[in-house]
Every structure is written in C-alpha cells, then in structure tokens.
Design a protein around this motif. Structure first.
Motif, mmCIF file in Angstrom:
data_model
loop_
_atom_site.group_PDB
_atom_site.id
_atom_site.type_symbol
_atom_site.label_atom_id
_atom_site.label_comp_id
_atom_site.label_asym_id
_atom_site.label_seq_id
_atom_site.Cartn_x
_atom_site.Cartn_y
_atom_site.Cartn_z
ATOM 1 N N GLU B 2 -9.761 -51.909 13.511
ATOM 2 C CA GLU B 2 -10.440 -50.765 12.898
ATOM 3 C C GLU B 2 -9.840 -49.454 13.408
ATOM 4 O O GLU B 2 -9.580 -49.307 14.590
ATOM 5 C CB GLU B 2 -11.938 -50.834 13.216
ATOM 6 C CG GLU B 2 -12.733 -49.883 12.343
ATOM 7 C CD GLU B 2 -14.247 -50.026 12.519
ATOM 8 O OE1 GLU B 2 -14.765 -51.128 12.239
ATOM 9 O OE2 GLU B 2 -14.883 -49.044 12.926
ATOM 10 N N THR B 93 -19.773 -45.465 4.349
ATOM 11 C CA THR B 93 -20.461 -45.899 5.567
ATOM 12 C C THR B 93 -21.800 -45.181 5.663
ATOM 13 O O THR B 93 -22.062 -44.234 4.916
ATOM 14 C CB THR B 93 -19.644 -45.567 6.829
ATOM 15 O OG1 THR B 93 -19.521 -44.146 6.896
ATOM 16 C CG2 THR B 93 -18.268 -46.210 6.777
ATOM 17 N N LYS B 99 -14.867 -46.126 4.136
ATOM 18 C CA LYS B 99 -14.298 -47.271 4.842
ATOM 19 C C LYS B 99 -13.403 -48.021 3.865
ATOM 20 O O LYS B 99 -13.852 -48.453 2.803
ATOM 21 C CB LYS B 99 -15.441 -48.167 5.307
ATOM 22 C CG LYS B 99 -15.007 -49.448 5.945
ATOM 23 C CD LYS B 99 -16.234 -50.250 6.358
ATOM 24 C CE LYS B 99 -15.828 -51.705 6.578
ATOM 25 N NZ LYS B 99 -16.968 -52.572 6.800
ATOM 26 N N ILE B 109 -11.303 -45.914 8.653
ATOM 27 C CA ILE B 109 -12.454 -45.075 8.322
ATOM 28 C C ILE B 109 -12.027 -43.612 8.346
ATOM 29 O O ILE B 109 -11.392 -43.157 9.308
ATOM 30 C CB ILE B 109 -13.599 -45.347 9.315
ATOM 31 C CG1 ILE B 109 -14.075 -46.790 9.078
ATOM 32 C CG2 ILE B 109 -14.744 -44.351 9.109
ATOM 33 C CD1 ILE B 109 -15.136 -47.268 9.989
#
Ligand code: FAD
Ligand code: FES
Lengths: 103, 337
Positions: B2, B93, B99, B109
């Motif tokens: 991420e 989100t 996202k 993100i």
C-alpha cells in the motif's frame, strides 16, 4: 470529385465520393462506413485493412516498408491486402473497387 | 503493497509524464501506473523512431527522445512508477480519498486521480479464431510468464516482430519450437532474424510461412493448429500456441469507473480538466471537450491547468500563488542551473 466503390462486411456495395489527396481510409471513414482506423492514418494500427479488386491492384503505388510490417499485425491477409490509409486517391482510380477486410 | 501520495496518475504516456512536472511545481507528489513495461505511451510503443515536428521549440524530435526528455524532467520531482500493471479498481475511502488497486494487487491512495490513459491500455492483439478464448492461459499465451511449463514441449510461435523472434530464439534452447509467419521477411531486429535463421539451419527450430487459421483440441488443450498457405491448409501438432500480433489499445477498466463518457472518451471541463466526478481529472488523448485536438501539445496545456485544481484539493487551506519557473529559486537549485 471522383468516386470509388466499397463493399462492406455485409456484402453491400457503396458508391462513395472521392477527393484527390484523401486516402482510401479517409474516404471510407468519412462516409460513415465501419473502418476502425484507430491511429488516424499513421500506419500504426493496421485497422484500415482493405482488399483491392484484382483488376486495380497493380495500378497502386508499391507498399513502403512500414505498411508491409503493419500488415503483419492483421489477419486474413490476401495478395490484394493493403492499408487504406497508405494510398491517396488519384483521378486514375476513378471507379476502383475496394472491400473492407473482416475485423 | 500500500502506498500513499497526493496524486495518482493513470497512464505514463507523454501527457502523464508532463503532469508529474506540473504537479511537482506545486509541490504535489505522484505515483503513476502503466500497463506497459516502459514509460512513453504511444510515443514509446508505436513510433519511437518517428520524428515529431510540432513540439514547441523542437524543429524535430523522435518520439523516444521526447519520452526520454520528459522522463528526465519529471524525475526532478521523484515520481514513483508502477509499470506492467493495469489500474483496475477505483474506490473512495472513508476519509474521502481515492484508493486504486492494480492488476498486480498494489494499492495506491491519493487525494486526486489524473487519468492520462490515452487511447487506452495496450493489450495483445488476439487472432480472430473461433473459441480461442477457451484455450487462453491454458495452452494459448500472449505473453510468457512461466517458462518452465514449456520445457520439452512443442511450441508454435506466430508473428514476425521482436516478441515473436525473441521468444523463438529463447525457447528453442529448451523446447521444440516452430515459428509461423505470413512471409519470409520480418519486422524484428535484423540481428534476431539472423540468429533465428542460423538456428533453423542447425535444425534447432522450424520456420514455416503461412497464416494461422484455426485451433483443434478440447478442454483448453490444443491438439492441432491449422494454418494456410496460398491455397492449401496444413495441420501442425503442438502443445502451446504463442501468437504475437503486436498490441492494440483498449479503453479497459476506465469504462467502469462511473465517469461521464462520450464515445469512449471522458468528458471534462476546459477550465480544470476535471471529469464528472470531483477530484478525478482526465488529460491527454482520453478526454473530450469542444474543440479537442489529440495532440501532445494540448495534453501539456491540460496538465498545467489540472495541476492548479489538484493543488486546491490537496491544500484546501493554502492560497495558490501563480509563479513563473524563472523566479523559482527552489527549482533552480533542484535542477542545478
Ligand atoms: C504514429 C503516430 C504519430 C503521431 N504523431 C504525432 C505528432 O506528430 N504530434 C502530436 O502531437 N501527436 C502525435 N501523435 C499522437 C500522440 O502520440 C498522442 O496524442 C499522445 O501519445 C497522447 O498521450 P497520452 O499521454 O494522452 O496517452 P498515450 O500516449 O496513449 O499513453 C497512455 C498510457 O496509458 C496507459 N494506460 C491506459 N489505461 C491504463 C490503465 N487502466 N492502467 C494502466 N495503464 C493504462 C497505456 O498503456 C499508455 O501507456 C501520434 C500518434 C501516432 C500513433
Ligand atoms: S489507420 Fe492505422 S494503419 Fe491505417
């Protein structure tokens, strides 16, 4: 203004107005027939594949390197295959018969 | 994995690359996603060697040189590239950010999304053979990911470009390879062609001239491939088929993100180049507005205006002060001029 004949994929023949300096692809596209011509005539997509009637084929200018290489990326190639965007209409092609290759 | 950033740019074509710079001037950081294994979009993939004649101040520049220069200029602002993967899913989100999930499972993100996806993502051109989809990823592959399954097998490779030739040469070392191409000349690098022909002379591979016409087999497993020469059809027994007919562009997942489209193009305003969804922008060949010209030049202009609005989304409390690059001491220091 001259004219050309184009057979679509349903076997219907269309008589199209043709102006000197326009390519076969442009003439076909601008008449609203189904030719994808994704690259707009840059010889970079091979989605303007047409067949030229036997009687006319030899009159056309020979293919340049790029065109033959692009044809490698299409299917159902025949001896009379050309890319429509690489040939400009001239008076001597008045009445020429073209066929859209299958998609 | 991420990642968090200010702006996620989808597409690393010339316009996506220049967007990094324009956003960077306003201190916004970017991550980019592209399907290709390299940056440059159409310029790098379709016509790297062709000279472009309408880039302001450049009398002539090849598409690859333009790409290289854009990348160099963009790198001043440390962009992060996620290549070889498609941006697939876009979600909001809870804290109102975006996202994006890629086909490789990467999650990025960001506060804004910039869609610079050109004419779409490059995907392999598939031969129009009945039922070919039943064999895909079982015995028909458009890219080779796992060489080990090919060891000792019969492989038919089709095409005359670099991918076809490179794989023919590589796989000939471990498998029984046949190359099928519609003519004796190739568009691949002359070096590879020579190598292939040498291997053929030594009987380490076969080369056939003809056109692929159909597949026979069952349950995704090929038995025979049929190909045509001038007026004959032939059968060849093979385990795997690797067709390499080049790439074409397809709109892809962009169509599923709920944006207002106009014939596969994304509608934007001409003030901020924002889409029908706030904080999602579209620049370059993918957008549509009255008077749009699909030129690199237009994409550059769109990038500059888009960046202004991204700044406002990312810094709601800050005032945007318009500054020329000529007065920016910071930037001069960074570039070293
Ligand atoms: C042969 C040819 C000649 C040209 N000559 C000129 C010229 O002289 N002057 C000029 O101004 N323009 C010219 N153009 C047009 C020019 O190349 C385009 O306008 C330009 O490339 C558009 O840039 P872009 O960044 O918007 O998109 P592209 O260059 O199309 O790049 C888009 C990128 O996004 C990626 N992508 C798309 N969707 C996704 C997704 N979901 N996930 C991940 N990645 C994705 C694609 O893989 C691609 O790499 C020419 C085009 C061609 C084909
Ligand atoms: S229109 Fe793309 S090659 Fe002719």
């Amino acid at each position: 203004m001259g004219s050309i004949f184009v057979n679509d994929r349903d076997g219907k023949t269309h008589k199209l107005d043709a102006q000197k300096g326009s390519t076969f692809m442009e003439i076909i596209r601008d008449a609203g027939l189904d030719i994808e011509a994704a690259c707009g005539g840059c010889c970079a997509c091979a989605t303007c594949h047409i067949y030229i009637d036997h009687n006319w084929f030899d009159m056309l200018p020979i293919k340049e390197g790029d065109e033959e290489a692009m044809l490698d990326q299409t299917f159902h190639i025949l001896k009379t295959s050309r890319l429509g965007c690489q040939i400009e209409y001239e008076d001597k092609y008045e009445g020429i018969n073209l066929t859209l290759a299958p998609e | 994995m991420e990642h968090k950033t200010d702006v996620v740019i989808i597409g690393a074509g010339p316009v996506g690359l220049f967007a990094i710079f324009e956003l960077g001037l306003l201190n916004l950081k970017c991550h980019l996603i592209d399907n290709l294994d390299k940056v440059g979009g159409q310029c790098a993939e379709l016509y790297p060697e062709k000279p472009i004649l309408d880039i302001p101040s450049r009398i002539s520049i090849t598409a690859q040189d333009l790409t290289d220069n854009l990348l160099k200029q963009a790198k001043i602002f440390d962009p992060v590239f996620h290549l070889n993967q498609q941006a697939e899913v876009v979600e909001k989100t809870e804290d109102k950010k975006w996202k994006i999930t890629t086909s490789e499972g990467n999650i990025i993100i960001g506060k804004c999304i910039v869609i610079a996806s050109g004419a779409g993502s490059f995907v392999p051109r598939k031969p129009p053979i009945n039922n070919i989809d039943l064999y895909e990823n079982k015995s028909v592959f458009y890219a080779v990911k796992d060489i080990s399954i090919m060891k000792g097998k019969k492989i038919l490779i089709v095409g005359g470009g670099d991918s076809a030739l490179d794989w023919t040469i590589n796989l000939a070392a471990i498998a029984d390879v046949t190359l099928l191409h519609r003519r004796k000349e190739f568009r691949a690098a002359p070096d590879s062609v020579l190598k292939m022909l040498n291997l053929e002379k030594q009987n380490k591979l076969k080369f056939l001239v003809g056109q692929l016409s159909s597949i026979e087999g069952e349950n995704g497993k090929i038995r025979n491939i049929e190909y045509k020469t001038e007026d004959q059809t032939h059968l060849i027994q093979t385990d795997y088929l690797l067709p390499f007919y080049g790439l074409k562009m397809e709109l892809g997942p962009v169509a599923e993100w709920g944006l207002n489209l106009n014939e596969n193009l994304i509608k934007v305003d001409t003030e901020k180049f924002e889409t029908s969804i706030p904080s999602i922008f579209a620049i370059g060949d993918i957008n549509s507005y009255p008077g749009k010209l699909k030129l690199i030049l237009s994409g550059f202009h769109e990038a500059a205006l888009m960046a202004q609005q991204c700044f406002r989304y990312c810094n709601p409390d800050k005032k945007l002060v318009f500054k020329y690059t000529t007065v920016s001491k910071d930037l001069r220091k960074k570039i070293g001029v």
